[in-house]
Design a protein around this motif. Sequence first.
Motif, PDB file in Angstrom:
ATOM      1  N   ARG A  56       1.701  11.312  80.052  1.00 39.30           N
ATOM      2  CA  ARG A  56       2.789  12.101  80.626  1.00 39.30           C
ATOM      3  C   ARG A  56       3.625  11.236  81.549  1.00 39.30           C
ATOM      4  O   ARG A  56       3.086  10.590  82.448  1.00 39.30           O
ATOM      5  CB  ARG A  56       2.249  13.275  81.461  1.00 39.30           C
ATOM      6  N   ASN A  62       1.656  18.898  84.355  1.00 40.38           N
ATOM      7  CA  ASN A  62       0.379  18.667  83.683  1.00 40.38           C
ATOM      8  C   ASN A  62      -0.014  19.831  82.786  1.00 40.38           C
ATOM      9  O   ASN A  62      -1.093  19.839  82.184  1.00 40.38           O
ATOM     10  CB  ASN A  62      -0.730  18.368  84.693  1.00 40.38           C
ATOM     11  N   SER A  65       0.187  18.597  77.396  1.00 38.23           N
ATOM     12  CA  SER A  65      -0.787  17.577  77.033  1.00 38.23           C
ATOM     13  C   SER A  65      -0.668  17.260  75.553  1.00 38.23           C
ATOM     14  O   SER A  65      -0.232  18.089  74.758  1.00 38.23           O
ATOM     15  CB  SER A  65      -2.207  18.024  77.383  1.00 38.23           C
TER      16      SER A  65
END
Lengths: 110, 122
Positions: A56, A62, A65
Amino acid sequence: QSALTQPATVSGSPGQSITISCTGASSDVIYFDYVSWYQHHPGKAPKLMIYDVTNRPSGVSNRFSGSKSGNTASLTISGLQAEDEADYYCSSYTPSNTYVFGTGTTVTVL
Amino acid sequence: QLRLQEAGSGLVKPSQTLSLTCAVSGGSISSGDYSWSWIRQPPGMGLEWIGYIYYSGSTYSNPSLKSRVSMSVDMSQNQFSLKLTSVTAADTAVYYCARGGYNGYPLPFDSWGQGTLVTVSS
């Protein structure tokens, strides 16, 4: 070179997780671990979300993914939010020193 | 912060040559750290990679467009350019310039211009 295959649409409710697949026509297209994913809101510049399959860039949530298995790469969006509604494209570097994009997936937040 | 800005003719006649430039600010093309790419999106369709150029001038392009594509770099202006010859209506698209491409390592397209619409029509 043929485009990578993605589902046309994927949808989910807020808070859910969704996964977008990206499959090469032949195993060598995604042989290298150089798959990236882009988010594209219409009328705006595409944004890099994942590179080298799992990495990333700084500043990307986050909740995004990436993974790869064989000749299929995947992007997972966890905790789906309204702002995630956009088009998503995978891209792969190829053994011919070229790049190829996926067909694109429209993500809809229900 | 890196910024890329496309410029060029928005309307091109069939069989003529499409010409675009991409001005780069906030970073130097001559650093040699990156390659520089062109990508397009026809109306209602997906992204299509056109090609990339090293700061040295070496280029790689999409096999489906290779015979019609040429790219160049102007380090004095910190910009790079695309020419696409013998255009048809199928070349109507939003054209993006981006930082990325193979440069000793396959780099992703990590910074993009806003895009410019080029229409091929008589």
